[in-house]
Write a protein that holds these residues in place. Structure first.
Motif, PDB file in Angstrom:
ATOM      1  N   SER A  28       0.755  -1.133   0.021  1.00  0.00           N
ATOM      2  CA  SER A  28      -0.186  -0.040  -0.102  1.00  0.00           C
ATOM      3  C   SER A  28       1.000   1.038   0.093  1.00  0.00           C
ATOM      4  CB  SER A  28      -1.047   0.067   1.211  1.00  0.00           C
ATOM      5  OG  SER A  28      -0.256  -0.067   2.456  1.00  0.00           O
ATOM      6  N   TYR A  29       2.272   1.166   0.137  1.00  0.00           N
ATOM      7  CA  TYR A  29       2.997   2.437  -0.044  1.00  0.00           C
ATOM      8  C   TYR A  29       3.769   2.606  -1.199  1.00  0.00           C
ATOM      9  CZ  TYR A  29       3.130   1.956   5.217  1.00  0.00           C
ATOM     10  OH  TYR A  29       2.568   2.051   6.543  1.00  0.00           O
ATOM     11  N   ALA A  30       4.123   3.714  -1.417  1.00  0.00           N
ATOM     12  CA  ALA A  30       4.699   4.155  -2.521  1.00  0.00           C
ATOM     13  C   ALA A  30       6.215   3.415  -2.485  1.00  0.00           C
ATOM     14  CB  ALA A  30       5.076   5.606  -2.635  1.00  0.00           C
ATOM     15  N   MET A  31       6.951   3.214  -3.716  1.00  0.00           N
ATOM     16  CA  MET A  31       8.237   2.552  -3.681  1.00  0.00           C
ATOM     17  C   MET A  31       8.893   3.410  -4.519  1.00  0.00           C
ATOM     18  SD  MET A  31       8.003  -1.438  -3.117  1.00  0.00           S
ATOM     19  CE  MET A  31       9.578  -1.898  -2.411  1.00  0.00           C
ATOM     20  N   ALA A  32      10.312   3.827  -4.181  1.00  0.00           N
ATOM     21  CA  ALA A  32      11.053   5.023  -4.926  1.00  0.00           C
ATOM     22  C   ALA A  32      12.359   4.420  -5.147  1.00  0.00           C
ATOM     23  CB  ALA A  32      10.827   6.101  -4.196  1.00  0.00           C
ATOM     24  N   TRP A  33      12.994   4.892  -6.322  1.00  0.00           N
ATOM     25  CA  TRP A  33      14.490   4.760  -6.512  1.00  0.00           C
ATOM     26  C   TRP A  33      15.202   5.971  -6.317  1.00  0.00           C
ATOM     27  CZ3 TRP A  33      16.804   0.311  -6.835  1.00  0.00           C
ATOM     28  CH2 TRP A  33      16.009  -0.864  -6.875  1.00  0.00           C
ATOM     29  N   PHE A  34      16.485   6.002  -5.703  1.00  0.00           N
ATOM     30  CA  PHE A  34      17.257   7.236  -5.463  1.00  0.00           C
ATOM     31  C   PHE A  34      18.721   7.000  -5.999  1.00  0.00           C
ATOM     32  CE2 PHE A  34      14.729  10.663  -3.184  1.00  0.00           C
ATOM     33  CZ  PHE A  34      13.765   9.742  -2.831  1.00  0.00           C
ATOM     34  N   GLY A  51      -1.154   2.103  -8.078  1.00  0.00           N
ATOM     35  CA  GLY A  51      -1.120   3.547  -8.307  1.00  0.00           C
ATOM     36  C   GLY A  51      -0.231   3.688  -9.418  1.00  0.00           C
ATOM     37  N   GLY A  52      -0.050   5.275  -9.791  1.00  0.00           N
ATOM     38  CA  GLY A  52       0.805   5.419 -10.963  1.00  0.00           C
ATOM     39  C   GLY A  52       2.047   5.691 -10.428  1.00  0.00           C
ATOM     40  N   THR A  53       2.993   6.209 -11.513  1.00  0.00           N
ATOM     41  CA  THR A  53       4.309   6.637 -11.479  1.00  0.00           C
ATOM     42  C   THR A  53       4.622   7.830 -11.504  1.00  0.00           C
ATOM     43  OG1 THR A  53       4.726   6.076 -13.815  1.00  0.00           O
ATOM     44  CG2 THR A  53       4.879   4.246 -12.045  1.00  0.00           C
ATOM     45  N   ASN A  54       5.799   8.522 -11.085  1.00  0.00           N
ATOM     46  CA  ASN A  54       6.198   9.750 -11.561  1.00  0.00           C
ATOM     47  C   ASN A  54       7.850   9.551 -11.691  1.00  0.00           C
ATOM     48  OD1 ASN A  54       5.985   9.650  -8.125  1.00  0.00           O
ATOM     49  ND2 ASN A  54       7.393  11.441  -8.689  1.00  0.00           N
ATOM     50  N   TYR A  55       8.177  10.335 -12.415  1.00  0.00           N
ATOM     51  CA  TYR A  55       9.847  10.250 -12.665  1.00  0.00           C
ATOM     52  C   TYR A  55      10.378  11.786 -12.505  1.00  0.00           C
ATOM     53  CZ  TYR A  55       8.888   5.975 -14.890  1.00  0.00           C
ATOM     54  OH  TYR A  55       8.643   4.545 -15.181  1.00  0.00           O
ATOM     55  N   ALA A  56      11.648  11.960 -12.150  1.00  0.00           N
ATOM     56  CA  ALA A  56      12.383  13.116 -12.029  1.00  0.00           C
ATOM     57  C   ALA A  56      12.538  13.312 -13.677  1.00  0.00           C
ATOM     58  CB  ALA A  56      13.700  12.742 -11.672  1.00  0.00           C
ATOM     59  N   ASP A  57      12.218  14.567 -13.992  1.00  0.00           N
ATOM     60  CA  ASP A  57      12.253  15.008 -15.415  1.00  0.00           C
ATOM     61  C   ASP A  57      13.625  14.538 -16.024  1.00  0.00           C
ATOM     62  OD1 ASP A  57      10.821  18.252 -15.085  1.00  0.00           O
ATOM     63  OD2 ASP A  57       9.822  16.151 -15.252  1.00  0.00           O
ATOM     64  N   PHE A  68      14.835   5.581 -18.077  1.00  0.00           N
ATOM     65  CA  PHE A  68      14.439   4.601 -17.098  1.00  0.00           C
ATOM     66  C   PHE A  68      13.097   4.644 -16.612  1.00  0.00           C
ATOM     67  CE2 PHE A  68      18.259   6.224 -14.523  1.00  0.00           C
ATOM     68  CZ  PHE A  68      19.264   5.944 -15.305  1.00  0.00           C
ATOM     69  N   THR A  69      12.910   3.244 -16.567  1.00  0.00           N
ATOM     70  CA  THR A  69      11.368   2.843 -16.144  1.00  0.00           C
ATOM     71  C   THR A  69      11.196   2.100 -14.732  1.00  0.00           C
ATOM     72  OG1 THR A  69      10.862   2.657 -18.279  1.00  0.00           O
ATOM     73  CG2 THR A  69       9.427   1.516 -16.961  1.00  0.00           C
ATOM     74  N   PHE A 128      16.591  11.904  -6.415  1.00  0.00           N
ATOM     75  CA  PHE A 128      15.187  11.150  -6.697  1.00  0.00           C
ATOM     76  C   PHE A 128      15.191  10.915  -8.079  1.00  0.00           C
ATOM     77  CE2 PHE A 128      10.931   9.814  -6.788  1.00  0.00           C
ATOM     78  CZ  PHE A 128      10.234  10.408  -7.784  1.00  0.00           C
ATOM     79  N   LEU A 129      14.849   9.349  -8.403  1.00  0.00           N
ATOM     80  CA  LEU A 129      14.767   9.056  -9.821  1.00  0.00           C
ATOM     81  C   LEU A 129      13.222   8.836 -10.367  1.00  0.00           C
ATOM     82  CD1 LEU A 129      17.670   6.528  -9.946  1.00  0.00           C
ATOM     83  CD2 LEU A 129      17.545   8.830 -10.758  1.00  0.00           C
TER      84      LEU A 129
END
Length: 119
Positions: free
Chosen positions: A29-35, A54-60, A66-67, A45-46
């Motif tokens: 239920s939590y977001a997971m991220a890559w740095f 849910g959806g995704t978001n990326y550093a510009d 990267f996916t 942040f990547l």
């Protein structure tokens, strides 16, 4: 705990896929991220993927190369990295237990994996 794998040495233009698996409890239920942290730089942040489908978001700067994705159980996150450049050389970390694009947004961190891109 978050276990990160998939780093290594790759030539410029190549690809790598990083994996990060959560254990000990469910983070579905939590977001997971890559740095990542490159030598002499701050943690950057990547990308992030929200929990519960849910959806995704990326550093510009990461869009298009990267996916980020997540397995159906929600406890493993991947980072597919294509067309790698020497400036992508860094230690890559996954994180969860929060949401956002800053390191302080997350409570749990993996140990990091080194990605080295040779020219």
């Amino acid at each position: 705990q978050l276990q990160v794998s998939g780093g290594g040495l790759v030539q410029a233009g190549g690809s790598l896929r990083l994996s990060c698996t959560a254990s000990g409890r469910s983070f579905s239920s939590y977001a997971m991220a890559w740095f990542r942290r490159a030598p002499g730089k701050q943690r950057e942040f990547l990308a992030a993927v929200r929990g519960s489908g849910g959806g995704t978001n990326y550093a510009d700067s990461m869009k298009g190369r990267f996916t980020i994705s997540r397995d159906s159980a929600g406890n493993t996150v991947y980072l597919q990295m294509n067309r790698l450049k020497p400036e992508d050389t860094a230690v890559y970390y996954c994180a969860t237990g929060g949401i956002g694009c800053h390191p302080h947004d997350y409570d749990y961190w993996g140990q990091g994996t080194l990605v080295t891109v040779s020219s």
